[in-house]
Write a protein that holds these residues in place. Structure first.
Motif, PDB file in Angstrom:
ATOM      1  N   TYR A  27      35.366  62.274  37.629  1.00  0.00           N
ATOM      2  CA  TYR A  27      33.963  62.190  37.234  1.00  0.00           C
ATOM      3  C   TYR A  27      33.779  60.816  36.600  1.00  0.00           C
ATOM      4  O   TYR A  27      34.351  60.546  35.541  1.00  0.00           O
ATOM      5  CB  TYR A  27      33.580  63.285  36.232  1.00  0.00           C
ATOM      6  CG  TYR A  27      33.510  64.658  36.851  1.00  0.00           C
ATOM      7  CD1 TYR A  27      32.386  65.076  37.546  1.00  0.00           C
ATOM      8  CD2 TYR A  27      34.586  65.536  36.753  1.00  0.00           C
ATOM      9  CE1 TYR A  27      32.327  66.335  38.128  1.00  0.00           C
ATOM     10  CE2 TYR A  27      34.531  66.794  37.326  1.00  0.00           C
ATOM     11  CZ  TYR A  27      33.402  67.188  38.014  1.00  0.00           C
ATOM     12  OH  TYR A  27      33.351  68.426  38.587  1.00  0.00           O
ATOM     13  N   PRO A  28      33.018  59.923  37.243  1.00  0.00           N
ATOM     14  CA  PRO A  28      32.810  58.607  36.644  1.00  0.00           C
ATOM     15  C   PRO A  28      32.184  58.686  35.250  1.00  0.00           C
ATOM     16  O   PRO A  28      32.505  57.881  34.384  1.00  0.00           O
ATOM     17  CB  PRO A  28      31.872  57.908  37.625  1.00  0.00           C
ATOM     18  CG  PRO A  28      32.122  58.593  38.932  1.00  0.00           C
ATOM     19  CD  PRO A  28      32.418  60.021  38.559  1.00  0.00           C
ATOM     20  N   VAL A  29      31.289  59.656  35.042  1.00  0.00           N
ATOM     21  CA  VAL A  29      30.639  59.820  33.743  1.00  0.00           C
ATOM     22  C   VAL A  29      30.692  61.287  33.345  1.00  0.00           C
ATOM     23  O   VAL A  29      30.451  62.176  34.157  1.00  0.00           O
ATOM     24  CB  VAL A  29      29.169  59.342  33.772  1.00  0.00           C
ATOM     25  CG1 VAL A  29      28.513  59.493  32.402  1.00  0.00           C
ATOM     26  CG2 VAL A  29      29.061  57.907  34.252  1.00  0.00           C
ATOM     27  N   LEU A  30      31.017  61.526  32.075  1.00  0.00           N
ATOM     28  CA  LEU A  30      31.041  62.879  31.522  1.00  0.00           C
ATOM     29  C   LEU A  30      30.200  62.886  30.253  1.00  0.00           C
ATOM     30  O   LEU A  30      30.431  62.103  29.338  1.00  0.00           O
ATOM     31  CB  LEU A  30      32.479  63.292  31.195  1.00  0.00           C
ATOM     32  CG  LEU A  30      32.676  64.643  30.523  1.00  0.00           C
ATOM     33  CD1 LEU A  30      32.245  65.773  31.454  1.00  0.00           C
ATOM     34  CD2 LEU A  30      34.123  64.820  30.104  1.00  0.00           C
ATOM     35  N   PHE A  31      29.171  63.733  30.229  1.00  0.00           N
ATOM     36  CA  PHE A  31      28.326  63.898  29.051  1.00  0.00           C
ATOM     37  C   PHE A  31      28.783  65.156  28.323  1.00  0.00           C
ATOM     38  O   PHE A  31      28.921  66.219  28.952  1.00  0.00           O
ATOM     39  CB  PHE A  31      26.851  64.083  29.441  1.00  0.00           C
ATOM     40  CG  PHE A  31      26.231  62.877  30.071  1.00  0.00           C
ATOM     41  CD1 PHE A  31      25.607  61.918  29.286  1.00  0.00           C
ATOM     42  CD2 PHE A  31      26.266  62.691  31.444  1.00  0.00           C
ATOM     43  CE1 PHE A  31      25.017  60.801  29.868  1.00  0.00           C
ATOM     44  CE2 PHE A  31      25.684  61.585  32.030  1.00  0.00           C
ATOM     45  CZ  PHE A  31      25.059  60.630  31.244  1.00  0.00           C
TER      46      PHE A  31
END
Length: 122
Positions: free
Chosen positions: A48-52
């Motif tokens: 996952y390039p970005v994880l919030f």
């Protein structure tokens, strides 16, 4: 909301004017709970390039009404789509120890790389 089947029946009648039996509510709940368990344990993407990650505080009735954190993790896939990785109910304030459990579960479900983690105050 932690309602009994009778309370759900009354709610449907009050809000929608629809009569639904307790048995129907029970069958629907059983089906949804099974599907929810499958969703909660599904394998995740490897990257996952970005994880919030964040927590929202909601009122939960468990004998009495208390405010509890619901931990939320949302991943952005390589294709740019958002994927809710999970929701976890905590029992205290938002803390690093609980987040460690959440992130460990995400790793155990198949995610091995995250480029950017977006969080507040953690």
């Amino acid at each position: 909301k932690g309602l009994t089947t009778g309370e759900v029946v009354a709610h449907f009648d009050e809000v929608y004017g629809a009569m639904v039996s307790k048995d129907t509510i029970s069958r629907i709940t059983d089906k949804v709970v099974g599907e929810m368990a499958e969703w909660c344990n599904r394998p995740l993407e490897g990257v996952y390039p970005v994880l919030f990650i964040d927590a929202i505080h909601v009122k939960i009735r468990d004998g009495q009404v208390t405010s509890r954190p619901i931990y939320v993790a949302i991943g952005v896939t390589v294709a740019g789509e958002r994927d809710i990785l999970g929701l976890w109910a905590g029992d205290g304030g938002e803390g690093a120890k609980f987040w460690l459990q959440v992130l460990t579960e995400i790793k155990n479900r198949g995610t091995h790389d995250v480029c950017i983690v977006v969080c507040d105050g953690l």
